[in-house]
Scaffold this motif. Structure first.
Motif, PDB file in Angstrom:
ATOM      1  N   PRO A  58       0.927  -1.279   0.170  1.00 14.45           N
ATOM      2  CA  PRO A  58       0.005  -0.018   0.046  1.00 14.45           C
ATOM      3  C   PRO A  58       0.884   1.243   0.026  1.00 14.45           C
ATOM      4  CG  PRO A  58      -0.029  -0.972   2.020  1.00 14.45           C
ATOM      5  CD  PRO A  58       0.576  -1.871   1.277  1.00 14.45           C
ATOM      6  N   ILE A  59       2.088   1.293   0.582  1.00 13.26           N
ATOM      7  CA  ILE A  59       2.786   2.685   0.689  1.00 13.26           C
ATOM      8  C   ILE A  59       3.596   2.589  -0.690  1.00 13.26           C
ATOM      9  CG2 ILE A  59       4.552   3.971   1.745  1.00 13.26           C
ATOM     10  CD1 ILE A  59       3.939   2.185   4.428  1.00 13.26           C
ATOM     11  N   HIS A  60       3.273   3.830  -1.351  1.00 13.79           N
ATOM     12  CA  HIS A  60       4.179   3.681  -2.820  1.00 13.79           C
ATOM     13  C   HIS A  60       5.387   4.594  -2.704  1.00 13.79           C
ATOM     14  CE1 HIS A  60       0.338   2.385  -4.926  1.00 13.79           C
ATOM     15  NE2 HIS A  60      -0.175   2.845  -3.839  1.00 13.79           N
ATOM     16  N   ALA A  61       6.225   4.726  -3.701  1.00 14.11           N
ATOM     17  CA  ALA A  61       7.316   5.443  -3.734  1.00 14.11           C
ATOM     18  C   ALA A  61       7.359   6.944  -3.355  1.00 14.11           C
ATOM     19  CB  ALA A  61       7.983   5.060  -4.943  1.00 14.11           C
ATOM     20  N   GLY A  62       6.248   7.395  -4.051  1.00  7.19           N
ATOM     21  CA  GLY A  62       6.108   8.918  -4.125  1.00  7.19           C
ATOM     22  C   GLY A  62       5.348   9.381  -2.837  1.00  7.19           C
ATOM     23  N   VAL A  63       4.768  10.543  -2.589  1.00  6.73           N
ATOM     24  CA  VAL A  63       4.116  11.159  -1.474  1.00  6.73           C
ATOM     25  C   VAL A  63       2.644  11.107  -2.150  1.00  6.73           C
ATOM     26  CG1 VAL A  63       3.808  12.901   0.339  1.00  6.73           C
ATOM     27  CG2 VAL A  63       5.987  12.490  -0.805  1.00  6.73           C
ATOM     28  N   ILE A  64       2.173   9.992  -2.058  1.00  8.81           N
ATOM     29  CA  ILE A  64       0.817   9.766  -2.333  1.00  8.81           C
ATOM     30  C   ILE A  64      -0.155   8.916  -1.561  1.00  8.81           C
ATOM     31  CG2 ILE A  64       1.151  10.212  -4.823  1.00  8.81           C
ATOM     32  CD1 ILE A  64       1.117   7.433  -5.418  1.00  8.81           C
ATOM     33  N   GLU A  65      -1.374   8.779  -1.722  1.00  9.35           N
ATOM     34  CA  GLU A  65      -2.332   7.805  -0.834  1.00  9.35           C
ATOM     35  C   GLU A  65      -1.999   6.458  -1.132  1.00  9.35           C
ATOM     36  OE1 GLU A  65      -6.443   9.441  -0.841  1.00  9.35           O
ATOM     37  OE2 GLU A  65      -5.449  10.313  -2.524  1.00  9.35           O
ATOM     38  N   PRO A  66      -2.459   5.573   0.047  1.00  9.01           N
ATOM     39  CA  PRO A  66      -1.779   4.236  -0.052  1.00  9.01           C
ATOM     40  C   PRO A  66      -2.954   3.249  -0.967  1.00  9.01           C
ATOM     41  CG  PRO A  66      -2.738   4.764   2.015  1.00  9.01           C
ATOM     42  CD  PRO A  66      -2.881   5.998   1.278  1.00  9.01           C
ATOM     43  N   TYR A 124      -7.437   1.146   2.089  1.00  9.06           N
ATOM     44  CA  TYR A 124      -6.357   1.490   3.270  1.00  9.06           C
ATOM     45  C   TYR A 124      -6.780   2.984   3.557  1.00  9.06           C
ATOM     46  CZ  TYR A 124      -3.785  -2.302   1.429  1.00  9.06           C
ATOM     47  OH  TYR A 124      -3.375  -3.559   1.351  1.00  9.06           O
ATOM     48  N   ARG A 169      10.615   9.490   4.923  1.00  8.17           N
ATOM     49  CA  ARG A 169       9.790   8.786   4.264  1.00  8.17           C
ATOM     50  C   ARG A 169       8.391   9.086   4.736  1.00  8.17           C
ATOM     51  NH1 ARG A 169       7.820   5.720   0.113  1.00  8.17           N
ATOM     52  NH2 ARG A 169       6.078   6.773   0.569  1.00  8.17           N
ATOM     53  N   GLN A 170       7.487   9.806   3.733  1.00  6.01           N
ATOM     54  CA  GLN A 170       6.179  10.015   3.936  1.00  6.01           C
ATOM     55  C   GLN A 170       5.214   8.830   4.168  1.00  6.01           C
ATOM     56  OE1 GLN A 170       2.984  10.516   2.435  1.00  6.01           O
ATOM     57  NE2 GLN A 170       2.312  11.777   3.886  1.00  6.01           N
ATOM     58  N   SER A 206       0.961   8.231   4.202  1.00 10.93           N
ATOM     59  CA  SER A 206      -0.327   8.677   4.153  1.00 10.93           C
ATOM     60  C   SER A 206      -1.141   7.649   4.822  1.00 10.93           C
ATOM     61  CB  SER A 206      -0.652   9.093   2.609  1.00 10.93           C
ATOM     62  OG  SER A 206      -2.062   9.355   2.662  1.00 10.93           O
ATOM     63  N   ASN A 234      -5.195  13.843   1.011  1.00 13.88           N
ATOM     64  CA  ASN A 234      -4.544  14.207  -0.117  1.00 13.88           C
ATOM     65  C   ASN A 234      -4.130  15.695  -0.148  1.00 13.88           C
ATOM     66  OD1 ASN A 234      -2.860  13.427  -2.381  1.00 13.88           O
ATOM     67  ND2 ASN A 234      -4.679  13.443  -3.882  1.00 13.88           N
ATOM     68  N   GLU A 261      -0.545  15.823   1.746  1.00 16.56           N
ATOM     69  CA  GLU A 261       0.148  15.095   0.900  1.00 16.56           C
ATOM     70  C   GLU A 261       0.592  16.079  -0.485  1.00 16.56           C
ATOM     71  OE1 GLU A 261      -2.393  13.851   2.083  1.00 16.56           O
ATOM     72  OE2 GLU A 261      -2.018  12.108   2.948  1.00 16.56           O
ATOM     73  N   ASN A 281       4.393  17.403  -1.098  1.00 11.79           N
ATOM     74  CA  ASN A 281       5.114  17.695  -2.437  1.00 11.79           C
ATOM     75  C   ASN A 281       5.505  18.982  -3.014  1.00 11.79           C
ATOM     76  OD1 ASN A 281       5.339  14.793  -3.380  1.00 11.79           O
ATOM     77  ND2 ASN A 281       2.873  14.810  -3.863  1.00 11.79           N
ATOM     78  N   ALA A 307      11.967   6.993  -1.540  1.00 12.84           N
ATOM     79  CA  ALA A 307      11.119   5.979  -1.759  1.00 12.84           C
ATOM     80  C   ALA A 307      11.145   4.912  -0.685  1.00 12.84           C
ATOM     81  CB  ALA A 307      11.384   5.367  -2.925  1.00 12.84           C
ATOM     82  N   SER A 364      -6.145   5.050   9.830  1.00 13.73           N
ATOM     83  CA  SER A 364      -7.155   4.218   9.807  1.00 13.73           C
ATOM     84  C   SER A 364      -6.757   2.745  10.076  1.00 13.73           C
ATOM     85  CB  SER A 364      -7.711   3.953   8.170  1.00 13.73           C
ATOM     86  OG  SER A 364      -6.504   3.716   7.272  1.00 13.73           O
ATOM     87  N   ASN A 417      -7.333   0.113   8.519  1.00 18.72           N
ATOM     88  CA  ASN A 417      -6.814  -0.772   7.604  1.00 18.72           C
ATOM     89  C   ASN A 417      -5.505  -0.180   7.157  1.00 18.72           C
ATOM     90  OD1 ASN A 417      -9.413  -1.865   7.690  1.00 18.72           O
ATOM     91  ND2 ASN A 417      -9.977  -0.758   5.799  1.00 18.72           N
ATOM     92  N   MET A 418      -4.851   0.750   7.647  1.00 20.30           N
ATOM     93  CA  MET A 418      -3.270   1.221   7.483  1.00 20.30           C
ATOM     94  C   MET A 418      -2.564   1.044   8.581  1.00 20.30           C
ATOM     95  SD  MET A 418      -2.152   2.398   4.590  1.00 20.30           S
ATOM     96  CE  MET A 418      -0.315   2.811   4.151  1.00 20.30           C
TER      97      MET A 418
END
Lengths: 502, 253
Positions: free
Chosen positions: A147-155, A176, B130-131, B133, B138, B141, B145, B163, B178, B180-181
């Motif tokens: 779920p965690i991606h390389a960039g700063v985005i949602e999972p 998630y 490391r971020q 979310s 968003n 986030e 960025n 990354a 959450s 789930n996270m």
């Protein structure tokens, strides 16, 4: 046997005919056979110890929203014949109903979890044991991302099945981001809390969602916002679209290593969101949209400042996009990559940009106007190739169109002498009604709907983000593509995780 | 062809903000609030009733920046008594400093005594983050960025997002976390080598915000590990984040 209303219309719950399931299935199927119609939302709510199902089908030609309904016991023992067998676009809605209440849909292609809500019917379903599609083969391999991606985005989790570098299949597993938004809309009983909640559904679509909420509250109260506010709301909506589209142009440039396009667009996006900040104090427009009024009316001085900035942005955006879309090295990466055909778009019920880049004219601003769009002869831009290039280029065309629209409206606001109203938080909602409010966010069609009880309290609230329809479009777009093209395919759709998971 | 790019480049001009500590944001920007000492307990009570996230306290009247969603509705209710300044330097490492009391118009700062000794020597020259979310909407986030874009250009201090948590010196969490996270967040934390920073960005992360009482959250993680920096905002402005991180890792500037 169904009722028709217009966008932002309400209807007494008692007037909605409750059909037997076979009759309901026939009517839905009959409506969806027409290419002018698509399913906006289909969901179930617990109602008087039973489960009542609502299906909203929008007809883009007659500008109606057809409301169909049926009921069953609220029990996992219930079995219904799947409608997704014939109309695939309904697959995600049947999955959601199955996940929430355990209802079985016979013949559904795959009744997999949608978002693992905290109140799901089967608590044994957990994100760790998501039933991914698999192909047994020694020649294929799987790639898991998230779920965690390389960039700063949602999972979110993406599972690719690849043959060498080629993607055969992509399955997207989300959930998630689930925060229980729809339940909170009922639990939080102050209008202000619900405003904040609507703004927090998706931070990139603050205006789209908060306007859908405000529109719904206004129609359930039986009154409409004044003309000045309606026009200001269109300005807010289009500013959001301009900002995100420019940001996406930047991101698409990043993903094909065209750094010049990236940085120029980054700076332009800053100018646009700072214009929103100048207007209301928040770069994303949080706090701007409230029922019946606003704390931040646009006066002539502000309008002039906004006009000057947007003129500059428009010229510079034209310059850089002319460059981007004439560069062979960029076009080579975008053209014929991640294609969606019109037939596929219709089949999966795609909305917004994903639909319009395949030639499918689906735009709520045009077909079911809301706020000030009633007074604007708005005609959507359409492209037909359905590839990454089309989705990138549509953004350019939409930015130009939106800038033009915002310019005209800001000039009009300067002349308007309707006083600005303050927001109203003490709302008296009409009892026992169903209300539907659609808006066209930059991503596509957003739908908020609510049901009130005899006391005029909200007893059910439902949110639909365009991503709900469109994630399937991404999964189809990457088939038979190089896995290295996934980032640009993904970015060209730029779908919402939190809007999907709620 | 190249000439086109030079033309764009010339018109583009200098984009970066030379001094991030001295920027004047738009007058309406909702930053550090100030409550007048003359606010009565009754008025504070009315504001408390209205506040969507329970950020307002009554004795003495106060606003908790960790809970505040910066909707400014309390100001519209009592324009003379509560106002939101455009001061964006509101990050702190001391949760007590998040509470703005009536009559206290001093800036929000970091508590130098609470900063762990190793932070300056390890992270004072370069910082890789490391971020994660965790059900963020968003907005935060996108602002994080933006910290690295041509305007804010946090890369000039060697600060950037990476990354992999294994390459990182710390985690930056957004969102109310959450259920789930929760597991993925925990795994990510343990994948980051020691010593590491833990930074919470945005009201949702600090207190849960509007989602605080949702049964879909699991915020146990925050009770287990020390938090080095709170960056309030809805979303947190890039300048709030950058100034907070610089002060944490390099001291008062």
């Amino acid at each position: 046997m169904y009722k028709k209303i217009k966008n932002n219309g309400i209807i007494p719950i008692a007037e909605i005919p409750v059909l037997e399931y076979p009759a309901f299935a026939d009517e839905v199927s009959h409506l969806l056979d027409s290419s002018a119609c698509h399913c906006v939302n289909y969901y179930a709510v617990p109602f008087n110890n039973r489960l009542q199902y609502f299906c909203f089908i929008a007809n883009d030609e007659t500008n109606d929203i057809c409301i169909l309904s049926h009921q069953t016991e609220n029990s996992p023992e219930v079995k219904l014949e799947s409608l997704a067998k014939k109309h695939f676009a309904l697959h995600i809605f049947e999955r959601e109903i199955h996940e929430n209440f355990g209802i079985q849909f016979d013949g559904h292609p795959w009744l997999k979890p949608v978002r693992y809500p905290f109140n799901r019917a089967d608590k044994n379903q957990v994100p760790d044991n998501y039933p991914f599609y698999r192909i047994e083969s020694e020649e294929l391999h799987e790639v898991g991302v998230g779920p965690i991606h390389a960039g700063v985005i949602e999972p979110g989790h993406f599972r690719f099945i690849c043959d060498g570098e080629k993607v055969l299949h992509l399955e997207i597993h989300l959930g998630y981001q689930h925060r229980g938004v729809e339940q909170l809309f009922i639990k939080k009983n102050s209008t202000l809390q619900r405003c904040i909640l609507a703004e927090s559904i998706a931070g990139d679509s603050v205006i789209g969602h908060s306007m859908a909420y405000a529109g719904l509250m206004e129609s359930l109260s039986g009154k409409q916002a004044n003309d000045r506010l309606s026009i200001e709301r269109v300005v807010a909506m289009e500013l959001e679209r301009i900002a995100i589209h420019i940001g996406d142009t930047s991101a698409l440039s990043t993903d094909v290593a065209y750094q010049f396009g990236q940085v120029v667009n980054e700076a332009l996006r800053t100018l646009v969101i700072n214009t929103t900040q100048l207007w209301c104090g928040n770069r994303f427009g949080k706090g701007l949209i409230r029922p019946f009024g606003t704390h931040y009316p646009i006066d002539a001085m502000l309008a002039d400042k906004m006009l000057a900035t947007l003129k500059d942005v428009g010229e510079r955006y034209l310059q850089i996009t002319d460059r981007i879309y004439n560069l062979t090295s960029v076009l080579d990466r975008f053209e014929t990559v991640g294609e969606i055909t019109r037939k596929q778009a219709e089949k999966i019920g795609a909305v917004g940009m994903a639909a319009r880049t395949t030639g499918l004219k689906r735009d709520i601003r045009h077909s079911h106007p809301f706020a000030g769009y009633h007074h604007i002869a708005y005609e959507p831009v359409l492209l037909t190739t359905g590839d990454v290039l089309a989705r990138g280029f549509l953004r350019k065309l939409e930015v130009e169109q939106s800038l033009d629209l915002v310019n005209k409206l800001l000039e009009r606001i300067k002349l308007i002498d309707i006083p600005s109203e303050k927001p109203i938080f003490d709302l008296k909602l009409q009892p026992s009604q169903l209300g539907i409010s659609l808006t066209e966010g930059w991503r596509g069609e957003i739908c908020h709907s609510a049901v009130t009880n005899e006391q005029g309290e909200i007893i059910h609230y439902k949110v639909k983000d365009p991503s709900m329809h469109n994630w399937m479009a991404l999964a189809l777009a990457v088939r038979n593509q190089e896995i290295s093209d996934f980032p640009i395919c993904n970015k060209s759709f730029n779908l919402s995780y939190c809007g999907h998971d709620l | 062809m190249l000439f086109d790019e030079i033309k764009i480049f010339m018109r583009h001009g200098q984009q970066f903000i030379p001094d991030v500590t001295k920027v004047e944001l738009a007058p309406l920007f909702r930053g550090r609030p100030e409550i007048s000492a003359s606010i009565t307990a009754e008025e504070a009570g009315v504001a408390q009733q209205l506040c969507p996230t329970g950020a307002i306290g009554t004795s003495p009247a106060s606003i908790n920046l960790g809970k505040c969603v910066f909707c400014k509705e309390c100001h519209f209710l009592f324009p003379e008594k509560i106002r939101f300044t455009n001061d964006y330097k509101i990050a702190t490492n001391n949760p007590d400093r998040l509470i703005i009391k009536a009559g206290d118009n001093s800036p929000v700062t970091l508590d130098a005594d609470l900063v762990r000794k190793e932070i300056k020597s390890f992270f004072g020259h370069a910082l890789k983050l490391r971020q994660v979310s965790a059900a963020g909407d968003n907005a935060c986030e996108m602002e994080l960025n933006a910290c690295g874009n041509v305007n804010f250009d946090m890369g000039r201090w060697g600060i950037e997002f990476v990354a992999s948590p294994r390459h990182a010196d710390g985690l930056v969490i957004t969102g109310p976390i959450s259920e789930n996270m929760a597991q993925a967040l925990e795994i990510c934390y343990h994948s980051t080598p020691n010593p590491k920073l833990l930074i919470l960005v945005g009201t949702d992360a600090i207190s849960g915000g509007i989602f605080a009482d949702s049964p879909a959250l699991n915020r146990d993680f925050l009770n287990k590990y020390p938090i080095d920096l709170y960056v309030p905002g809805n979303p947190a402005h890039p300048l709030t984040f950058i100034n907070g991180v610089l002060e944490l890792t390099r001291g008062k500037r």
